[in-house]
Design an enzyme around this catalytic site. Sequence first.
Site, PDB file in Angstrom:
ATOM      1  N   TRP A   1       0.860  -1.178   0.000  1.00 19.56           N
ATOM      2  CA  TRP A   1       0.000   0.000   0.000  1.00 19.56           C
ATOM      3  C   TRP A   1       0.897   1.229   0.000  1.00 19.56           C
ATOM      4  O   TRP A   1       1.803   1.339   0.819  1.00 19.56           O
ATOM      5  CB  TRP A   1      -0.930   0.040   1.216  1.00 19.56           C
ATOM      6  CG  TRP A   1      -1.556   1.398   1.348  1.00 19.56           C
ATOM      7  CD1 TRP A   1      -2.502   1.932   0.535  1.00 19.56           C
ATOM      8  CD2 TRP A   1      -1.215   2.422   2.299  1.00 19.56           C
ATOM      9  NE1 TRP A   1      -2.777   3.227   0.917  1.00 19.56           N
ATOM     10  CE2 TRP A   1      -1.999   3.552   1.993  1.00 19.56           C
ATOM     11  CE3 TRP A   1      -0.319   2.485   3.364  1.00 19.56           C
ATOM     12  CZ2 TRP A   1      -1.921   4.735   2.716  1.00 19.56           C
ATOM     13  CZ3 TRP A   1      -0.238   3.671   4.093  1.00 19.56           C
ATOM     14  CH2 TRP A   1      -1.047   4.775   3.775  1.00 19.56           C
TER      15      TRP A   1
ATOM     16  N   GLU B   1      -3.120  -2.906  -2.299  1.00 21.67           N
ATOM     17  CA  GLU B   1      -4.225  -2.295  -1.550  1.00 21.67           C
ATOM     18  C   GLU B   1      -4.597  -0.907  -2.068  1.00 21.67           C
ATOM     19  O   GLU B   1      -3.781   0.016  -2.066  1.00 21.67           O
ATOM     20  CB  GLU B   1      -3.854  -2.196  -0.064  1.00 21.67           C
ATOM     21  CG  GLU B   1      -4.957  -1.571   0.792  1.00 21.67           C
ATOM     22  CD  GLU B   1      -4.575  -1.453   2.268  1.00 21.67           C
ATOM     23  OE1 GLU B   1      -3.437  -1.785   2.626  1.00 21.67           O
ATOM     24  OE2 GLU B   1      -5.434  -1.015   3.055  1.00 21.67           O
TER      25      GLU B   1
ATOM     26  N   LYS C   1      -7.140   2.592  -2.124  1.00 24.91           N
ATOM     27  CA  LYS C   1      -7.692   3.488  -1.114  1.00 24.91           C
ATOM     28  C   LYS C   1      -8.481   4.594  -1.795  1.00 24.91           C
ATOM     29  O   LYS C   1      -8.214   4.940  -2.941  1.00 24.91           O
ATOM     30  CB  LYS C   1      -6.530   4.074  -0.314  1.00 24.91           C
ATOM     31  CG  LYS C   1      -6.938   4.899   0.857  1.00 24.91           C
ATOM     32  CD  LYS C   1      -5.758   5.136   1.779  1.00 24.91           C
ATOM     33  CE  LYS C   1      -6.217   5.951   2.974  1.00 24.91           C
ATOM     34  NZ  LYS C   1      -5.195   6.070   3.998  1.00 24.91           N
TER      35      LYS C   1
ATOM     36  N   ASP D   1      -9.577  -3.143   1.898  1.00 27.19           N
ATOM     37  CA  ASP D   1      -9.622  -2.578   3.238  1.00 27.19           C
ATOM     38  C   ASP D   1     -11.029  -2.008   3.404  1.00 27.19           C
ATOM     39  O   ASP D   1     -11.455  -1.160   2.614  1.00 27.19           O
ATOM     40  CB  ASP D   1      -8.552  -1.485   3.387  1.00 27.19           C
ATOM     41  CG  ASP D   1      -8.497  -0.902   4.796  1.00 27.19           C
ATOM     42  OD1 ASP D   1      -9.554  -0.487   5.314  1.00 27.19           O
ATOM     43  OD2 ASP D   1      -7.404  -0.840   5.381  1.00 27.19           O
TER      44      ASP D   1
ATOM     45  N   HIS E   1     -11.783   1.718   3.079  1.00 25.99           N
ATOM     46  CA  HIS E   1     -11.300   2.441   1.907  1.00 25.99           C
ATOM     47  C   HIS E   1     -12.316   2.640   0.792  1.00 25.99           C
ATOM     48  O   HIS E   1     -11.952   2.734  -0.378  1.00 25.99           O
ATOM     49  CB  HIS E   1     -10.052   1.745   1.349  1.00 25.99           C
ATOM     50  CG  HIS E   1      -8.869   1.884   2.248  1.00 25.99           C
ATOM     51  ND1 HIS E   1      -7.603   1.489   1.899  1.00 25.99           N
ATOM     52  CD2 HIS E   1      -8.752   2.400   3.500  1.00 25.99           C
ATOM     53  CE1 HIS E   1      -6.771   1.737   2.890  1.00 25.99           C
ATOM     54  NE2 HIS E   1      -7.444   2.274   3.877  1.00 25.99           N
TER      55      HIS E   1
ATOM     56  N   HIS F   1      -8.424  -6.290   4.699  1.00 23.64           N
ATOM     57  CA  HIS F   1      -8.042  -5.497   5.854  1.00 23.64           C
ATOM     58  C   HIS F   1      -9.355  -5.143   6.526  1.00 23.64           C
ATOM     59  O   HIS F   1     -10.058  -4.228   6.087  1.00 23.64           O
ATOM     60  CB  HIS F   1      -7.303  -4.218   5.442  1.00 23.64           C
ATOM     61  CG  HIS F   1      -5.825  -4.394   5.353  1.00 23.64           C
ATOM     62  ND1 HIS F   1      -4.956  -3.354   5.165  1.00 23.64           N
ATOM     63  CD2 HIS F   1      -5.066  -5.513   5.472  1.00 23.64           C
ATOM     64  CE1 HIS F   1      -3.714  -3.836   5.156  1.00 23.64           C
ATOM     65  NE2 HIS F   1      -3.754  -5.131   5.329  1.00 23.64           N
TER      66      HIS F   1
ATOM     67  N   ASP G   1     -12.064   6.929   6.536  1.00 24.37           N
ATOM     68  CA  ASP G   1     -11.148   5.813   6.835  1.00 24.37           C
ATOM     69  C   ASP G   1     -10.511   6.007   8.203  1.00 24.37           C
ATOM     70  O   ASP G   1      -9.323   6.256   8.333  1.00 24.37           O
ATOM     71  CB  ASP G   1     -10.070   5.782   5.728  1.00 24.37           C
ATOM     72  CG  ASP G   1      -8.992   4.749   5.986  1.00 24.37           C
ATOM     73  OD1 ASP G   1      -9.311   3.697   6.555  1.00 24.37           O
ATOM     74  OD2 ASP G   1      -7.829   5.000   5.631  1.00 24.37           O
TER      75      ASP G   1
ATOM     76  N   ASP H   1     -10.216   3.976  10.807  1.00 24.09           N
ATOM     77  CA  ASP H   1      -9.546   2.860  11.465  1.00 24.09           C
ATOM     78  C   ASP H   1      -9.982   2.636  12.909  1.00 24.09           C
ATOM     79  O   ASP H   1      -9.156   2.439  13.794  1.00 24.09           O
ATOM     80  CB  ASP H   1      -8.016   3.020  11.354  1.00 24.09           C
ATOM     81  CG  ASP H   1      -7.534   2.834   9.924  1.00 24.09           C
ATOM     82  OD1 ASP H   1      -7.579   1.696   9.438  1.00 24.09           O
ATOM     83  OD2 ASP H   1      -7.161   3.833   9.274  1.00 24.09           O
TER      84      ASP H   1
ATOM     85  N   ASP I   1      -6.932  -4.353  10.285  1.00 27.01           N
ATOM     86  CA  ASP I   1      -6.194  -3.096  10.124  1.00 27.01           C
ATOM     87  C   ASP I   1      -6.956  -1.947  10.777  1.00 27.01           C
ATOM     88  O   ASP I   1      -7.914  -1.436  10.211  1.00 27.01           O
ATOM     89  CB  ASP I   1      -5.964  -2.803   8.630  1.00 27.01           C
ATOM     90  CG  ASP I   1      -5.174  -1.509   8.427  1.00 27.01           C
ATOM     91  OD1 ASP I   1      -4.620  -0.995   9.411  1.00 27.01           O
ATOM     92  OD2 ASP I   1      -5.121  -1.021   7.282  1.00 27.01           O
TER      93      ASP I   1
HETATM   94  C1  RNT Z   1      -3.813   2.821   5.085  1.00 23.91           C
HETATM   95  C2  RNT Z   1      -3.904   1.377   4.759  1.00 23.91           C
HETATM   96  C3  RNT Z   1      -2.745   0.547   5.231  1.00 23.91           C
HETATM   97  C4  RNT Z   1      -2.278   0.926   6.614  1.00 23.91           C
HETATM   98  C5  RNT Z   1      -1.301  -0.023   7.223  1.00 23.91           C
HETATM   99  C6  RNT Z   1      -0.559   0.589   8.361  1.00 23.91           C
HETATM  100  O1  RNT Z   1      -4.962   3.506   4.838  1.00 23.91           O
HETATM  101  O2  RNT Z   1      -5.078   0.849   5.235  1.00 23.91           O
HETATM  102  O3  RNT Z   1      -3.057  -0.779   5.130  1.00 23.91           O
HETATM  103  O4  RNT Z   1      -3.333   1.067   7.501  1.00 23.91           O
HETATM  104  O5  RNT Z   1      -0.493  -0.544   6.267  1.00 23.91           O
HETATM  105 ZN    ZN Z   2      -5.322  -1.251   5.170  1.00 23.82          ZN
END
Ligand code: RNT
Ligand code: ZN
Length: 419
Positions: A187, A226, A228, A259, A262, A286, A294, A296, A326
């Site tokens: 990523w 990955e 986003k 993810d 994302h 993820h 996003d 997290d 993640d």
């Molecule tokens: C970032 C991505 C990525 C990170 C990690 C730390 O938006 O999701 O995967 O969160 O690699």
């Molecule tokens: Zn991620």
Amino acid sequence: MTKETAIKSAFQVASEKYAALGVDVNKAIDSLQKIALSLHCWQADDVTGFENQGGTLTGGIQVTGNYPGRARNIDELRADILKASSYIAGNHRLSLHEIYGDFQGKVVDRDEVEPVHFQSWMQWAKENGMKLDFNSTSFSHPKSGDLTLANPDNEIRNFWIEHTKRCRWISEEMGKYQEDPAMMNLWVHDGSKEVPANRLKYRRLLEQSLDEIFSTPYNYMKDCIEAKLFGIGLESYTVGSYDFYLGYGAKKGKIVTLDTGHFHLTESVADKVSSLLLFTPEIMLHVSRPIRWDSDHVVILNDDLMDLAREIIRCEALDRVHIGLDYFDATINRIGAYVIGCRATQKAFLQALLEPSALLQQYEAEGKYFERLAMQEELKSMPWNAVWDMFCLQNNVPVGDDYIAGIQQYEKEVTSKRN
Ligand code: RNT
Ligand code: ZN
């Protein structure tokens, strides 16, 4: 009645209810037992790593909160991971970022990293019955800027190409050592705050960089790319968008990482699974939780997660889907954050495994849509939690909320003493 007897008798009742729908609860438990989650190492220390202690997190991602007890070094991080694992049933994997290498106090730049920097991780993982996955790290470095693999400056672009190639090499060595392929996630945050005058230019560069990076064939690692939607400070344009990586993955046979943070908030990630299964080799997940963006947040048992798990089970795709987590929350106990997210993910898969799919599909084939909808509604109040408790009991991990006290105690004795 002892607690154990109560769990067993509730399980007995649940088994009979599920059996009446044609579902074998023991089979569901067996399948759940085999699901290995890939725990992300970066929840333990707020994505800091051991490269340049105290450096700021860049690349459009952000950790908020300053709850005490962040893991400050490799030993603390390992201890925290083991503590969290002790509350999670089954055998799981650990996903490392390149910045978590065992650098022994030396400065090892990203274009100098080698498998030897992960030797102690490989040994530690083996000793603890864990397998490793890996991630290249493009953020939190003086050369990160807004563009890495898509940078028009060849010196910077080549630096990151070299880094990523080395990360594939490290993943290959991990895979060989553990006799199981390491999933390597790529990523990069590349993007811009405003819409660029030439979107195509950077995507072309990213494609070229990827082609060069992937030109070395390996057998014990698998490449995942990955996408986003946007990063903080990079809101208008992401070079590696979903269209970009989906196209690349489908054309070049690479695994696309989904993810769950994302995408646009009303976009269903679950709905993407069946399409990816048709056109790309496997899927890397993820599992995260976006709130408005996003963000997290710690994964919880919500509809999005349950839809995703159900979809994977309905596609019978457990052997083609890799489930990584993640998220990063620094406002609560970080070990607790792992346990909540992992247990929620397992609960989602358990509910999915307990679905009477044959019955639902039969209704559908016969055009009995009322019956299909009614059954889906009834399933929401079936006693899946009795099966979950049994799963925890069989695995010798705390049942129900019993893990809260253990985490409080670890905080009191260990993490609260870290400054
Ligand atoms: C970032 C991505 C990525 C990170 C990690 C730390 O938006 O999701 O995967 O969160 O690699
Ligand atoms: Zn991620």
